[in-house]
Motif scaffolding. Structure first.
Motif, PDB file in Angstrom:
ATOM      1  N   GLN A 237       0.846  -1.176   0.000  1.00 31.12           N
ATOM      2  CA  GLN A 237       0.000   0.000   0.000  1.00 31.12           C
ATOM      3  C   GLN A 237       0.888   1.234   0.000  1.00 31.12           C
ATOM      4  OE1 GLN A 237      -2.416  -1.107   3.557  1.00 31.12           O
ATOM      5  NE2 GLN A 237      -4.016  -0.055   2.417  1.00 31.12           N
ATOM      6  N   LEU A 238       0.735   2.063  -1.002  1.00 32.68           N
ATOM      7  CA  LEU A 238       1.426   3.346  -1.029  1.00 32.68           C
ATOM      8  C   LEU A 238       0.436   4.373  -0.506  1.00 32.68           C
ATOM      9  CD1 LEU A 238       3.749   5.226  -1.858  1.00 32.68           C
ATOM     10  CD2 LEU A 238       2.674   5.360  -4.116  1.00 32.68           C
ATOM     11  N   VAL A 239       0.760   4.983   0.631  1.00 32.38           N
ATOM     12  CA  VAL A 239      -0.106   5.994   1.234  1.00 32.38           C
ATOM     13  C   VAL A 239       0.669   7.302   1.261  1.00 32.38           C
ATOM     14  CG1 VAL A 239      -1.390   6.674   3.305  1.00 32.38           C
ATOM     15  CG2 VAL A 239      -1.216   4.242   2.688  1.00 32.38           C
ATOM     16  N   GLU A 240       0.071   8.337   0.677  1.00 31.89           N
ATOM     17  CA  GLU A 240       0.721   9.640   0.667  1.00 31.89           C
ATOM     18  C   GLU A 240      -0.216  10.670   1.292  1.00 31.89           C
ATOM     19  OE1 GLU A 240       3.019  12.811  -2.248  1.00 31.89           O
ATOM     20  OE2 GLU A 240       2.134  11.023  -3.147  1.00 31.89           O
ATOM     21  N   LEU A 241       0.331  11.443   2.231  1.00 34.02           N
ATOM     22  CA  LEU A 241      -0.430  12.500   2.886  1.00 34.02           C
ATOM     23  C   LEU A 241      -0.153  13.820   2.184  1.00 34.02           C
ATOM     24  CD1 LEU A 241       0.411  11.577   6.582  1.00 34.02           C
ATOM     25  CD2 LEU A 241      -1.464  10.728   5.168  1.00 34.02           C
ATOM     26  N   GLY A 242      -1.204  14.545   1.833  1.00 33.27           N
ATOM     27  CA  GLY A 242      -1.022  15.821   1.161  1.00 33.27           C
ATOM     28  C   GLY A 242      -0.220  15.695  -0.106  1.00 33.27           C
ATOM     29  N   PRO A 243      -0.699  14.926  -1.082  1.00 37.38           N
ATOM     30  CA  PRO A 243       0.092  14.638  -2.276  1.00 37.38           C
ATOM     31  C   PRO A 243       0.249  15.786  -3.271  1.00 37.38           C
ATOM     32  CG  PRO A 243      -2.010  13.518  -2.365  1.00 37.38           C
ATOM     33  CD  PRO A 243      -1.935  14.160  -1.034  1.00 37.38           C
ATOM     34  N   GLY A 244      -0.198  16.981  -2.923  1.00 37.95           N
ATOM     35  CA  GLY A 244       0.011  18.132  -3.804  1.00 37.95           C
ATOM     36  C   GLY A 244      -0.561  17.916  -5.185  1.00 37.95           C
ATOM     37  N   ARG A 245       0.291  17.968  -6.193  1.00 40.42           N
ATOM     38  CA  ARG A 245      -0.155  17.775  -7.576  1.00 40.42           C
ATOM     39  C   ARG A 245      -0.032  16.314  -8.033  1.00 40.42           C
ATOM     40  NH1 ARG A 245      -0.970  22.498 -10.080  1.00 40.42           N
ATOM     41  NH2 ARG A 245      -0.595  21.685 -12.157  1.00 40.42           N
ATOM     42  N   GLY A 246       0.427  15.438  -7.150  1.00 36.40           N
ATOM     43  CA  GLY A 246       0.559  14.018  -7.489  1.00 36.40           C
ATOM     44  C   GLY A 246       1.893  13.664  -8.117  1.00 36.40           C
TER      45      GLY A 246
ATOM     46  N   GLU B  16      -8.503  16.656  -7.844  1.00 39.04           N
ATOM     47  CA  GLU B  16      -8.800  16.596  -9.272  1.00 39.04           C
ATOM     48  C   GLU B  16      -7.516  16.677 -10.094  1.00 39.04           C
ATOM     49  OE1 GLU B  16     -11.659  19.680 -10.004  1.00 39.04           O
ATOM     50  OE2 GLU B  16     -13.176  18.688  -8.771  1.00 39.04           O
ATOM     51  N   ILE B  17      -6.588  17.528  -9.679  1.00 39.74           N
ATOM     52  CA  ILE B  17      -5.291  17.631 -10.367  1.00 39.74           C
ATOM     53  C   ILE B  17      -4.525  16.319 -10.230  1.00 39.74           C
ATOM     54  CG2 ILE B  17      -3.027  18.775 -10.310  1.00 39.74           C
ATOM     55  CD1 ILE B  17      -4.575  21.356  -9.501  1.00 39.74           C
ATOM     56  N   GLN B  18      -4.548  15.721  -9.038  1.00 38.03           N
ATOM     57  CA  GLN B  18      -3.878  14.432  -8.813  1.00 38.03           C
ATOM     58  C   GLN B  18      -4.473  13.362  -9.719  1.00 38.03           C
ATOM     59  OE1 GLN B  18      -4.736  14.117  -4.666  1.00 38.03           O
ATOM     60  NE2 GLN B  18      -3.501  15.914  -4.199  1.00 38.03           N
TER      61      GLN B  18
ATOM     62  N   THR C 113      -3.189  13.790 -13.127  1.00 34.41           N
ATOM     63  CA  THR C 113      -1.774  13.422 -13.191  1.00 34.41           C
ATOM     64  C   THR C 113      -1.599  11.904 -13.181  1.00 34.41           C
ATOM     65  OG1 THR C 113      -1.101  15.440 -12.044  1.00 34.41           O
ATOM     66  CG2 THR C 113       0.462  13.602 -12.004  1.00 34.41           C
ATOM     67  N   LEU C 114      -2.339  11.233 -12.333  1.00 34.24           N
ATOM     68  CA  LEU C 114      -2.125   9.795 -12.118  1.00 34.24           C
ATOM     69  C   LEU C 114      -2.999   8.900 -12.993  1.00 34.24           C
ATOM     70  CD1 LEU C 114      -1.891   9.930  -8.237  1.00 34.24           C
ATOM     71  CD2 LEU C 114      -0.005   9.849  -9.876  1.00 34.24           C
ATOM     72  N   THR C 115      -4.215   9.347 -13.303  1.00 34.00           N
ATOM     73  CA  THR C 115      -5.139   8.475 -14.018  1.00 34.00           C
ATOM     74  C   THR C 115      -5.642   9.079 -15.316  1.00 34.00           C
ATOM     75  OG1 THR C 115      -7.144   9.311 -12.956  1.00 34.00           O
ATOM     76  CG2 THR C 115      -5.962   7.554 -11.814  1.00 34.00           C
ATOM     77  N   GLU C 116      -5.360  10.341 -15.547  1.00 32.14           N
ATOM     78  CA  GLU C 116      -5.838  11.084 -16.705  1.00 32.14           C
ATOM     79  C   GLU C 116      -7.355  11.183 -16.759  1.00 32.14           C
ATOM     80  OE1 GLU C 116      -3.926   9.491 -20.179  1.00 32.14           O
ATOM     81  OE2 GLU C 116      -2.102  10.587 -19.741  1.00 32.14           O
TER      82      GLU C 116
ATOM     83  N   GLY D  81      -9.824   5.809  -8.900  1.00 28.96           N
ATOM     84  CA  GLY D  81      -9.323   5.763 -10.258  1.00 28.96           C
ATOM     85  C   GLY D  81      -8.399   4.572 -10.428  1.00 28.96           C
ATOM     86  N   VAL D  82      -7.918   4.404 -11.638  1.00 31.68           N
ATOM     87  CA  VAL D  82      -6.972   3.335 -11.950  1.00 31.68           C
ATOM     88  C   VAL D  82      -5.874   3.947 -12.805  1.00 31.68           C
ATOM     89  CG1 VAL D  82      -6.654   1.101 -13.080  1.00 31.68           C
ATOM     90  CG2 VAL D  82      -8.784   1.585 -11.880  1.00 31.68           C
ATOM     91  N   THR D  83      -4.629   3.655 -12.459  1.00 28.18           N
ATOM     92  CA  THR D  83      -3.512   4.191 -13.231  1.00 28.18           C
ATOM     93  C   THR D  83      -3.442   3.511 -14.595  1.00 28.18           C
ATOM     94  OG1 THR D  83      -1.878   2.569 -12.473  1.00 28.18           O
ATOM     95  CG2 THR D  83      -2.197   4.543 -11.099  1.00 28.18           C
ATOM     96  N   LYS D  84      -2.637   4.071 -15.471  1.00 27.45           N
ATOM     97  CA  LYS D  84      -2.459   3.475 -16.798  1.00 27.45           C
ATOM     98  C   LYS D  84      -1.961   2.041 -16.700  1.00 27.45           C
ATOM     99  CE  LYS D  84      -0.904   7.854 -18.342  1.00 27.45           C
ATOM    100  NZ  LYS D  84       0.219   8.614 -18.867  1.00 27.45           N
ATOM    101  N   SER D  85      -1.219   1.743 -15.623  1.00 23.99           N
ATOM    102  CA  SER D  85      -0.690   0.385 -15.453  1.00 23.99           C
ATOM    103  C   SER D  85      -1.635  -0.517 -14.669  1.00 23.99           C
ATOM    104  CB  SER D  85       0.681   0.442 -14.779  1.00 23.99           C
ATOM    105  OG  SER D  85       0.599   1.104 -13.537  1.00 23.99           O
ATOM    106  N   GLY D  86      -2.832  -0.014 -14.343  1.00 20.42           N
ATOM    107  CA  GLY D  86      -3.842  -0.860 -13.704  1.00 20.42           C
ATOM    108  C   GLY D  86      -3.828  -0.870 -12.185  1.00 20.42           C
ATOM    109  N   ILE D  87      -3.119   0.045 -11.564  1.00 18.96           N
ATOM    110  CA  ILE D  87      -3.054   0.101 -10.099  1.00 18.96           C
ATOM    111  C   ILE D  87      -4.201   0.973  -9.584  1.00 18.96           C
ATOM    112  CG2 ILE D  87      -1.681   0.846  -8.111  1.00 18.96           C
ATOM    113  CD1 ILE D  87       0.832   0.277  -9.830  1.00 18.96           C
ATOM    114  N   PRO D  88      -5.007   0.448  -8.644  1.00 22.20           N
ATOM    115  CA  PRO D  88      -6.117   1.248  -8.119  1.00 22.20           C
ATOM    116  C   PRO D  88      -5.633   2.389  -7.228  1.00 22.20           C
ATOM    117  CG  PRO D  88      -5.998  -0.861  -6.978  1.00 22.20           C
ATOM    118  CD  PRO D  88      -4.969  -0.892  -8.070  1.00 22.20           C
TER     119      PRO D  88
END
Length: 103
Positions: A10-19, A54-56, A59-62, A79-86
């Motif tokens: 699990q990748l957990v990021e707090l306050g991810p800004g623009r991603g 929304e910006i994240q 950036t991450l899922t388009e 969302g789901v990344t281009k590589s299929g990661i939720p």
């Protein structure tokens, strides 16, 4: 992973800004190809700003994937990344599931 066991990450990021950091990590993950196939990976972002989330998402899922507000679910966007990661968005760290309790 070297022994053939599947791993949960699990990748957990707090306050991810623009991603940007999560995006950089995803680029590294994409270079690991076959190693990642043995992993159950999910990304959990804790963000209170709707605009930044929304910006994240862009950036991450388009795409933005807002969810209807469900009183039982702390996830407000998915969302789901281009590589299929939720990817899931939360407003509070306490809402991020522990271990394998992915929403």
């Amino acid at each position: 992973m070297a022994t053939g066991k599947s791993a949960t990450f699990q990748l957990v990021e707090l306050g991810p800004g623009r991603g940007t950091l999560a995006g950089d990590i995803l680029r590294v993950f994409s270079q690991l190809g076959s190693v990642l196939k043995k992993c159950d990976i999910s990304i959990h972002l804790v963000e209170v700003s709707q605009k930044l989330s929304e910006i994240q998402a862009l950036t991450l899922t388009e795409e933005k994937v807002p969810l209807e507000r469900d009183a039982e679910s702390p996830v407000y966007m998915k969302g789901v990344t281009k590589s299929g990661i939720p990817v899931s968005w939360y407003r509070d760290l306490q809402d991020v599931p522990k271990g394998n309790d992915f929403p």
